[in-house]
Write an enzyme that holds these catalytic residues in place. Structure first.
Site, PDB file in Angstrom:
ATOM      1  CB  CYS A 132      23.508  -0.305  15.748  1.00 23.45           C
ATOM      2  SG  CYS A 132      23.468  -1.699  16.885  1.00 23.45           S
ATOM      3  CB  CYS A 135      26.082  -3.000  15.818  1.00 20.60           C
ATOM      4  SG  CYS A 135      24.328  -3.196  16.002  1.00 20.60           S
ATOM      5  CG  ASP A 136      28.475  -0.353  14.010  1.00 20.68           C
ATOM      6  OD1 ASP A 136      28.795  -1.521  13.737  1.00 20.68           O
ATOM      7  OD2 ASP A 136      27.568   0.263  13.442  1.00 20.68           O
TER       8      ASP A 136
END
Ligand code: NDP
Length: 305
Positions: A132, A135-136
């Site tokens: 992701c 997300c990261d």
């Protein structure tokens, strides 16, 4: 007993819920423990009609939830762990709310990221390996990262990461992208992104240090093995349908997708919508469309049974 229980909280699930609520079926929607589905892992959505400017994926799906709740949909933050679908009363076992019974079930559980299946990938998950980017990605500011895959997700991830990483390398197993031309052209035109063609990841390096330090790559045409030094690897090689909780209850295809004809599954009274039954389109708007179809089918089924 409920009239309709919808499992899943992406665009397919919420659209089914909105239609079922407006048909006075008082639907219950089980959202899963990470509500919102894949849209929550994307940034700018610019192909969902109705928005002149790009809309944030999480915001889009949150708005769908609010719309559904305003229409009276009961949203349960819960997970269906197993089910018994063959009888007139469909039984769903949940993590928190015990057993739910329904005349109709709409399965809209979507699909989850596929991984490479390497031991080193498992060991370094969350320590430099991610599926992701949104997300990261921010953990890799000013660092070197790779994106594995050649589809639209890989392109989107590479472009997103190029805003923060020092350098992004896309690794693809063939010599041309599967992605749409517009996305591929953006990647190929970026001076922060390079592409390693015809290559697969043999090993993610760094397991002994507890953090990703690089990749060992193999060129599938020449057999040549090389190493690439970097700190992050984003796996973007497609998805697997979330159907494990169905265990033998519905007909699935070889890859685990629900076999459905106009959302009708192999079991009367059970309908499927969105990516869980869609191997080819996989778009938010097609998921929403099939959610609508499932709700209309559910309404007809209830009227005639
Ligand atoms: P896709 O299935 O389209 O692409 C997966 C990619 O991963 C392919 O290039 C495939 O290679 C590669 N791959 C698969 N398995 C492996 C493996 N084991 N090792 C190495 N490479 C592998 O998945 P996406 O998630 O990219 O996209 C899914 C759908 O969502 C598509 O329809 C896409 O258009 C859509 N989408 C649209 C977006 C947008 O329009 N903004 C954004 C993101 C997704 P190969 O090509 O050789 O098969």
């Amino acid at each position: 007993m409920e009239n309709v229980v919808i499992i899943g909280s992406g665009p397919a699930g919420y659209t089914a819920a909105i239609y079922a609520a407006r048909a006075n079926l008082e639907p219950v929607l089980v959202s899963g423990m990470q509500p919102g589905g894949q849209l929550t892992q994307t940034t700018d959505v610019e192909n969902y009609p109705g928005f002149e400017n790009p809309v944030d994926g999480t915001l889009l799906v949150e708005t769908m939830r609010k719309q559904a709740e305003r229409l009276g949909v009961r949203v349960l933050m819960d997970e269906v762990t197993s089910c018994e679908l063959s009888g007139d009363a469909k039984k769903l076992k949940t993590e928190i709310n015990g057993e739910l019974e329904a005349r109709v079930v709409i399965v809209a559980t979507g699909a989850s990221a596929r991984y490479l299946g390497l031991e080193s990938e498992k060991l370094l998950m969350g320590k430099g390996v991610s599926a992701c980017a949104t997300c990261d990605g921010s953990f890799f500011k000013g660092q070197r990262v790779a994106v594995v895959g050649g589809g639209d997700t890989a392109m989107e991830d590479a472009l997103y990461l190029s805003r923060m990483a020092e350098r992004v390398t896309v690794i693809h197993r063939r010599d041309q992208f599967r992605a749409s031309k517009i996305m591929a052209d953006r990647v190929l035109g970026s001076d922060k992104i390079d592409v390693v063609w015809d290559s697969v990841v043999e090993e993610i390096l760094g397991a002994e240090t507890g953090a990703v330090t690089g990749l060992r790559l193999k060129n599938v045409k020449s057999g040549e093995v090389s190493e690439l030094e970097l700190q992050g690897v984003f796996v973007a090689i497609g998805h697997v349908p979330n159907t494990s909780f169905l265990s033998g209850q519905l007909e699935l295809d070889a890859e685990g997708y629900i076999v459905a004809d106009r959302t009708r599954t192999s079991v009367p009274g059970v309908f499927a919508a969105g990516d869980v039954q869609d191997r080819s389109y996989k778009q938010a708007v097609t998921a929403a469309g099939s959610g609508c179809m499932a709700a209309l089918e559910a309404e007809r089924f209830i009227d005639s049974n």
